[in-house]
Design an enzyme around this catalytic site. Structure first.
Site, short mmCIF file in Angstrom:
data_model
loop_
_atom_site.label_atom_id
_atom_site.label_comp_id
_atom_site.label_asym_id
_atom_site.label_seq_id
_atom_site.Cartn_x
_atom_site.Cartn_y
_atom_site.Cartn_z
N ASP A 11 0.31 -1.60 7.73
CA ASP A 11 0.29 -0.19 7.40
C ASP A 11 1.75 0.18 7.14
OD1 ASP A 11 -0.53 2.58 7.28
OD2 ASP A 11 0.22 2.79 9.32
N ASP B 246 3.55 3.82 7.09
CA ASP B 246 4.14 4.84 7.95
C ASP B 246 3.81 4.59 9.43
OD1 ASP B 246 5.09 6.21 5.64
OD2 ASP B 246 3.09 7.04 5.35
N SER C 109 -2.50 10.36 1.36
CA SER C 109 -3.17 11.61 0.99
C SER C 109 -2.18 12.68 0.56
CB SER C 109 -4.04 12.12 2.14
OG SER C 109 -3.23 12.62 3.20
#
Length: 192
Positions: free
Chosen positions: A15, A17, A60
């Site tokens: 991942d 962040d 997002s």
């Protein structure tokens, strides 16, 4: 008698962040991108051991209109170059710009790529001939672990990166580490 060998690749799925960089929330500028201490040394150990490095990231902020895909691409290329300058090749970066509830119309959807859905991982597995049974996923959220589990990734680890997990969140992972560096130390010392 014929012998069959598994000629698939193993991968370290990361991942972004909270694993590679400090999660300051919707980062899209290089000057705001703060690498987690020792992340290059940790990732290089896996790279040197034959793992493909694959970044899997929900973004997002694109769908919400905080930044656009071009700005994300610029930051991603900068990040890839930072790794490259330290002898580390990132094989691919998969991102999901969608959100099921909070996004501009073209990004407003319940997709199969936004974690906890496994779409981005499955796409990378297919494109890069990855064997999930030899691979590792490192994330900082339960949704990362669920996505990895749905994609049949063998090893799933959470890194705290300054946060703490509930028992339920921790149970979604094979183990919890303070950061990627601590996981790397564990991984390469486990057979000794």
């Amino acid at each position: 008698m014929s012998l069959t060998f598994n000629n698939k690749n193993k991968a370290l799925f990361l991942d972004r962040d909270g694993v590679i960089n400090v999660d300051h929330g919707y980062v899209y500028k290089p000057e705001e991108f703060e690498f987690i201490p020792d992340v290059f040394r940790a990732v290089k150990a896996f790279s040197d051991d034959g793992f493909l490095i694959v970044v899997i990231t929900n973004q997002s902020g694109i769908g919400r209109g905080y930044y656009n895909e071009s700005q994300f691409d610029h930051l991603t290329q900068w990040m890839i170059n930072e790794f490259k300058s330290r002898g580390i090749s990132i094989s691919t970066v998969k991102f999901c710009p969608h959100h099921p509830k909070k996004a501009q119309p073209e990004y407003l959807m319940d997709c199969n790529c936004r974690k906890p859905a496994p779409g981005m991982i499955l796409e990378a597995i297919s494109e890069l001939n990855i064997d999930p049974a030899q691979s590792i996923f490192v994330g900082d959220k339960e949704s990362d672990m669920k996505a990895a589990s749905s994609a049949n990734v063998q090893f799933k680890y959470l890194v705290e990166s300054g946060q703490t997990f509930s028992d339920q969140q921790a149970q979604s992972a094979d183990a919890v580490f303070s950061d990627l560096s601590a996981l790397t130390q564990y991984w390469f010392n486990r057979s000794n």
